[in-house]
Design a protein around this motif. Sequence first.
Motif, short mmCIF file in Angstrom:
data_model
loop_
_atom_site.label_atom_id
_atom_site.label_comp_id
_atom_site.label_asym_id
_atom_site.label_seq_id
_atom_site.Cartn_x
_atom_site.Cartn_y
_atom_site.Cartn_z
N PRO A 179 0.84 -1.22 0.00
CA PRO A 179 0.00 0.00 0.00
C PRO A 179 0.87 1.26 0.00
O PRO A 179 1.89 1.31 0.68
N CYS A 180 0.43 2.23 -0.77
CA CYS A 180 1.11 3.51 -0.86
C CYS A 180 1.19 4.16 0.53
O CYS A 180 0.23 4.12 1.29
N HIS A 181 2.34 4.74 0.82
CA HIS A 181 2.54 5.33 2.15
C HIS A 181 1.56 6.46 2.48
O HIS A 181 1.29 6.71 3.65
N CYS A 182 1.06 7.14 1.46
CA CYS A 182 0.20 8.30 1.76
C CYS A 182 -1.07 7.88 2.50
O CYS A 182 -1.66 8.66 3.24
N ALA A 183 -1.48 6.61 2.33
CA ALA A 183 -2.71 6.11 2.97
C ALA A 183 -2.55 5.93 4.47
O ALA A 183 -3.51 5.71 5.19
N GLY A 193 -7.32 9.08 1.09
CA GLY A 193 -8.28 8.12 0.54
C GLY A 193 -7.65 7.19 -0.48
O GLY A 193 -8.34 6.59 -1.31
N CYS A 194 -6.33 7.07 -0.40
CA CYS A 194 -5.58 6.32 -1.40
C CYS A 194 -5.72 4.81 -1.17
O CYS A 194 -5.63 4.34 -0.04
N THR A 195 -5.94 4.06 -2.25
CA THR A 195 -6.02 2.60 -2.14
C THR A 195 -5.00 1.94 -3.06
O THR A 195 -5.05 0.74 -3.31
N GLY A 240 3.20 10.66 -7.78
CA GLY A 240 2.53 11.91 -7.40
C GLY A 240 1.96 11.92 -5.99
O GLY A 240 1.50 12.95 -5.51
N HIS A 241 1.99 10.75 -5.33
CA HIS A 241 1.36 10.69 -4.02
C HIS A 241 2.22 11.24 -2.89
O HIS A 241 1.71 11.53 -1.80
N ASP A 242 3.53 11.40 -3.16
CA ASP A 242 4.36 12.09 -2.17
C ASP A 242 3.90 13.54 -2.07
O ASP A 242 3.81 14.11 -0.98
ZN LIG Z 1 -1.16 7.19 -2.22
#
Ligand SMILES: [Zn+2]
Length: 165
Positions: free
Chosen positions: A21-25, A37-39, A49-51
Amino acid sequence: MNETATAPAESKAPKAKVERPCHCARFTNEETGEATGCTKTTTREFAPGHDAKLKSLLIRAGAMGAEVRRVVDGMALTGDAVKAAEGYGFAHMVASGIERAHAKARAKAERAAARAAAKEKKESTGTDTVRAKVGRATYEGRLESSEFVYTVNGAERRTTKHQLV
Ligand SMILES: [Zn+2]
């Protein structure tokens, strides 16, 4: 430290591309409940782009003085936004983004206070004459929205770079 001993062995073998899972979540604004709300899953820390997404979430939280919850492997840690960004390459950008937001809020509050003071003066004295510093000199003049209008040697001047005294 075991990490240093196992690191070379790990880097020799081609890394298995495990999607995680992406760290932003992991992050939530404690006060507003805002999350990305990232999945998405990714082989890196962040989906593309999620950083940046996380960075703005943390700056918004820090600017309002909210704490940030970070959940890693089911364990929740709560702390300030700058602390939450520690360990990521953009941590310093979160710190300076929060500082900029604070400076902007301070400037806005100062402008509002100056306007309120000028309005109060106009109401109590029946005149809209105010005194303001322009550069090193102090002039009498009046305020027109954000401009200070004053007269030097019979010529009218306007500036937004003034400080009410
Ligand atoms: Zn993310």
